[in-house]
Design a protein around this motif. Structure first.
Motif, PDB file in Angstrom:
ATOM      1  N   GLU A 157       0.846  -1.195   0.000  1.00 25.11           N
ATOM      2  CA  GLU A 157       0.000   0.000   0.000  1.00 25.11           C
ATOM      3  C   GLU A 157       0.879   1.241   0.000  1.00 25.11           C
ATOM      4  OE1 GLU A 157      -3.405   2.272   2.701  1.00 25.11           O
ATOM      5  OE2 GLU A 157      -2.512   0.417   3.426  1.00 25.11           O
ATOM      6  N   TRP A 158       0.717   2.047  -1.037  1.00 22.13           N
ATOM      7  CA  TRP A 158       1.339   3.369  -1.089  1.00 22.13           C
ATOM      8  C   TRP A 158       0.230   4.340  -0.730  1.00 22.13           C
ATOM      9  CZ3 TRP A 158       0.392   7.955  -3.532  1.00 22.13           C
ATOM     10  CH2 TRP A 158       1.437   8.886  -3.566  1.00 22.13           C
ATOM     11  N   VAL A 159       0.440   5.139   0.324  1.00 18.74           N
ATOM     12  CA  VAL A 159      -0.625   6.031   0.781  1.00 18.74           C
ATOM     13  C   VAL A 159      -0.066   7.434   1.003  1.00 18.74           C
ATOM     14  CG1 VAL A 159      -0.364   5.412   3.221  1.00 18.74           C
ATOM     15  CG2 VAL A 159      -2.551   6.254   2.416  1.00 18.74           C
ATOM     16  N   MET A 160      -0.871   8.421   0.590  1.00 20.00           N
ATOM     17  CA  MET A 160      -0.492   9.826   0.714  1.00 20.00           C
ATOM     18  C   MET A 160      -1.638  10.606   1.342  1.00 20.00           C
ATOM     19  SD  MET A 160       0.488  12.362  -2.415  1.00 20.00           S
ATOM     20  CE  MET A 160       1.544  13.762  -2.128  1.00 20.00           C
ATOM     21  N   VAL A 161      -1.311  11.524   2.230  1.00 25.38           N
ATOM     22  CA  VAL A 161      -2.312  12.429   2.786  1.00 25.38           C
ATOM     23  C   VAL A 161      -2.346  13.674   1.907  1.00 25.38           C
ATOM     24  CG1 VAL A 161      -2.882  13.914   4.744  1.00 25.38           C
ATOM     25  CG2 VAL A 161      -2.150  11.560   5.145  1.00 25.38           C
ATOM     26  N   LEU A 162      -3.518  13.964   1.362  1.00 26.92           N
ATOM     27  CA  LEU A 162      -3.674  15.152   0.513  1.00 26.92           C
ATOM     28  C   LEU A 162      -4.234  16.340   1.284  1.00 26.92           C
ATOM     29  CD1 LEU A 162      -5.061  13.475  -2.715  1.00 26.92           C
ATOM     30  CD2 LEU A 162      -2.735  14.193  -2.218  1.00 26.92           C
ATOM     31  N   LYS A 163      -4.917  16.048   2.392  1.00 23.48           N
ATOM     32  CA  LYS A 163      -5.490  17.104   3.237  1.00 23.48           C
ATOM     33  C   LYS A 163      -5.554  16.549   4.645  1.00 23.48           C
ATOM     34  CE  LYS A 163      -9.742  19.680   4.068  1.00 23.48           C
ATOM     35  NZ  LYS A 163     -11.162  19.782   3.736  1.00 23.48           N
ATOM     36  N   GLY A 164      -5.285  17.398   5.635  1.00 22.62           N
ATOM     37  CA  GLY A 164      -5.378  16.968   7.023  1.00 22.62           C
ATOM     38  C   GLY A 164      -4.075  16.367   7.533  1.00 22.62           C
ATOM     39  N   GLU A 165      -4.193  15.549   8.585  1.00 26.43           N
ATOM     40  CA  GLU A 165      -3.036  14.912   9.202  1.00 26.43           C
ATOM     41  C   GLU A 165      -3.442  13.576   9.795  1.00 26.43           C
ATOM     42  OE1 GLU A 165      -0.244  17.434  11.649  1.00 26.43           O
ATOM     43  OE2 GLU A 165      -2.020  18.747  11.598  1.00 26.43           O
ATOM     44  N   ALA A 166      -2.443  12.700   9.935  1.00 28.39           N
ATOM     45  CA  ALA A 166      -2.693  11.383  10.516  1.00 28.39           C
ATOM     46  C   ALA A 166      -1.399  10.840  11.117  1.00 28.39           C
ATOM     47  CB  ALA A 166      -3.209  10.420   9.450  1.00 28.39           C
ATOM     48  N   LYS A 167      -1.556   9.865  12.002  1.00 32.07           N
ATOM     49  CA  LYS A 167      -0.415   9.138  12.546  1.00 32.07           C
ATOM     50  C   LYS A 167      -0.667   7.650  12.361  1.00 32.07           C
ATOM     51  CE  LYS A 167       0.933  12.588  15.926  1.00 32.07           C
ATOM     52  NZ  LYS A 167       1.106  12.907  17.352  1.00 32.07           N
ATOM     53  N   LEU A 168       0.302   6.984  11.739  1.00 32.98           N
ATOM     54  CA  LEU A 168       0.263   5.539  11.565  1.00 32.98           C
ATOM     55  C   LEU A 168       1.273   4.911  12.512  1.00 32.98           C
ATOM     56  CD1 LEU A 168       0.289   5.216   7.655  1.00 32.98           C
ATOM     57  CD2 LEU A 168      -1.685   5.132   9.192  1.00 32.98           C
ATOM     58  N   ARG A 169       0.897   3.799  13.130  1.00 30.51           N
ATOM     59  CA  ARG A 169       1.802   3.053  14.004  1.00 30.51           C
ATOM     60  C   ARG A 169       2.085   1.705  13.359  1.00 30.51           C
ATOM     61  NH1 ARG A 169       3.339   3.620  19.152  1.00 30.51           N
ATOM     62  NH2 ARG A 169       1.744   5.212  19.480  1.00 30.51           N
ATOM     63  N   PHE A 170       3.352   1.282  13.401  1.00 30.89           N
ATOM     64  CA  PHE A 170       3.772   0.009  12.832  1.00 30.89           C
ATOM     65  C   PHE A 170       4.133  -0.942  13.964  1.00 30.89           C
ATOM     66  CE2 PHE A 170       4.045   3.096   9.551  1.00 30.89           C
ATOM     67  CZ  PHE A 170       3.645   2.405   8.418  1.00 30.89           C
ATOM     68  N   GLU A 171       3.558  -2.137  13.920  1.00 26.81           N
ATOM     69  CA  GLU A 171       3.676  -3.080  15.027  1.00 26.81           C
ATOM     70  C   GLU A 171       5.108  -3.563  15.249  1.00 26.81           C
ATOM     71  OE1 GLU A 171       1.216  -6.894  16.556  1.00 26.81           O
ATOM     72  OE2 GLU A 171       2.087  -7.076  14.556  1.00 26.81           O
ATOM     73  N   GLN A 172       5.833  -3.859  14.185  1.00 31.13           N
ATOM     74  CA  GLN A 172       7.143  -4.500  14.301  1.00 31.13           C
ATOM     75  C   GLN A 172       8.098  -3.750  15.237  1.00 31.13           C
ATOM     76  OE1 GLN A 172       9.157  -5.162  10.604  1.00 31.13           O
ATOM     77  NE2 GLN A 172      10.840  -6.245  11.559  1.00 31.13           N
ATOM     78  N   ASP A 173       8.162  -2.430  15.094  1.00 28.47           N
ATOM     79  CA  ASP A 173       9.103  -1.663  15.916  1.00 28.47           C
ATOM     80  C   ASP A 173       8.424  -0.528  16.689  1.00 28.47           C
ATOM     81  OD1 ASP A 173       8.506  -0.039  13.776  1.00 28.47           O
ATOM     82  OD2 ASP A 173      10.550   0.118  13.033  1.00 28.47           O
ATOM     83  N   ASP A 174       7.092  -0.552  16.724  1.00 27.54           N
ATOM     84  CA  ASP A 174       6.293   0.456  17.421  1.00 27.54           C
ATOM     85  C   ASP A 174       6.576   1.871  16.903  1.00 27.54           C
ATOM     86  OD1 ASP A 174       4.184   0.797  19.272  1.00 27.54           O
ATOM     87  OD2 ASP A 174       5.591   1.659  20.721  1.00 27.54           O
ATOM     88  N   ARG A 175       7.017   1.954  15.661  1.00 28.04           N
ATOM     89  CA  ARG A 175       7.328   3.234  15.022  1.00 28.04           C
ATOM     90  C   ARG A 175       6.034   3.964  14.692  1.00 28.04           C
ATOM     91  NH1 ARG A 175       8.213   3.008   9.177  1.00 28.04           N
ATOM     92  NH2 ARG A 175       8.187   0.803   9.692  1.00 28.04           N
ATOM     93  N   VAL A 176       6.035   5.278  14.893  1.00 30.46           N
ATOM     94  CA  VAL A 176       4.899   6.124  14.535  1.00 30.46           C
ATOM     95  C   VAL A 176       5.352   7.066  13.423  1.00 30.46           C
ATOM     96  CG1 VAL A 176       3.290   7.904  15.327  1.00 30.46           C
ATOM     97  CG2 VAL A 176       3.875   5.988  16.834  1.00 30.46           C
ATOM     98  N   VAL A 177       4.563   7.116  12.364  1.00 30.62           N
ATOM     99  CA  VAL A 177       4.839   8.005  11.239  1.00 30.62           C
ATOM    100  C   VAL A 177       3.729   9.052  11.196  1.00 30.62           C
ATOM    101  CG1 VAL A 177       5.066   8.172   8.726  1.00 30.62           C
ATOM    102  CG2 VAL A 177       6.019   6.194   9.945  1.00 30.62           C
ATOM    103  N   HIS A 178       4.128  10.323  11.313  1.00 31.47           N
ATOM    104  CA  HIS A 178       3.181  11.435  11.261  1.00 31.47           C
ATOM    105  C   HIS A 178       3.127  11.930   9.824  1.00 31.47           C
ATOM    106  CE1 HIS A 178       2.122  15.800  12.578  1.00 31.47           C
ATOM    107  NE2 HIS A 178       1.059  15.142  12.154  1.00 31.47           N
ATOM    108  N   LEU A 179       1.930  11.933   9.257  1.00 33.06           N
ATOM    109  CA  LEU A 179       1.728  12.363   7.876  1.00 33.06           C
ATOM    110  C   LEU A 179       0.896  13.642   7.854  1.00 33.06           C
ATOM    111  CD1 LEU A 179       0.735   8.894   6.385  1.00 33.06           C
ATOM    112  CD2 LEU A 179       2.939  10.025   6.130  1.00 33.06           C
TER     113      LEU A 179
END
Length: 111
Positions: free
Chosen positions: A52-74
């Motif tokens: 999945e390639w995903v882009m935020v075009l408006k607004g904001e979001a935070k995704l969390r990844f289970e493997q390393d508990d990494r959070v990506v702010h978009l």
């Protein structure tokens, strides 16, 4: 031929996230997703068989990844490429405005 405005026709009330498949074909799907304060249910992780390639075009979001508990702010204009079966969840989306995502689901070449 189908035409439209990617940021148009967003309902004022969004009790649930809005998913709209814009195009789909041989091993590929393009979706518009609209969130407003929505998150993944507690304990739920997306575990998708495709990339999945995903882009935020408006607004904001935070995704969390289970493997390393990494959070990506978009924020608007930011994107991330998520490998198949990389477990992730939506931790946060803005409550005061819509977060509009462009998501492209695809298989690796030769799959």
């Amino acid at each position: 031929m189908e035409t439209g405005n990617f940021l148009g026709q967003i309902p004022t009330q969004l009790p649930e996230e809005l998913f709209h498949v814009l195009a789909a074909g041989d091993g590929m799907r393009i979706e518009r997703i609209v969130s407003k304060g929505h998150t993944s249910p507690a304990g739920y992780w997306y575990d998708q068989p495709e990339n999945e390639w995903v882009m935020v075009l408006k607004g904001e979001a935070k995704l969390r990844f289970e493997q390393d508990d990494r959070v990506v702010h978009l924020a608007a204009g930011d994107y991330v490429n998520i490998a198949a079966h990389e477990r992730h969840r939506v931790d946060w989306t803005r409550e005061d405005t819509e977060t509009v995502w462009l998501a492209v689901f695809y298989q690796e070449a030769g799959e």
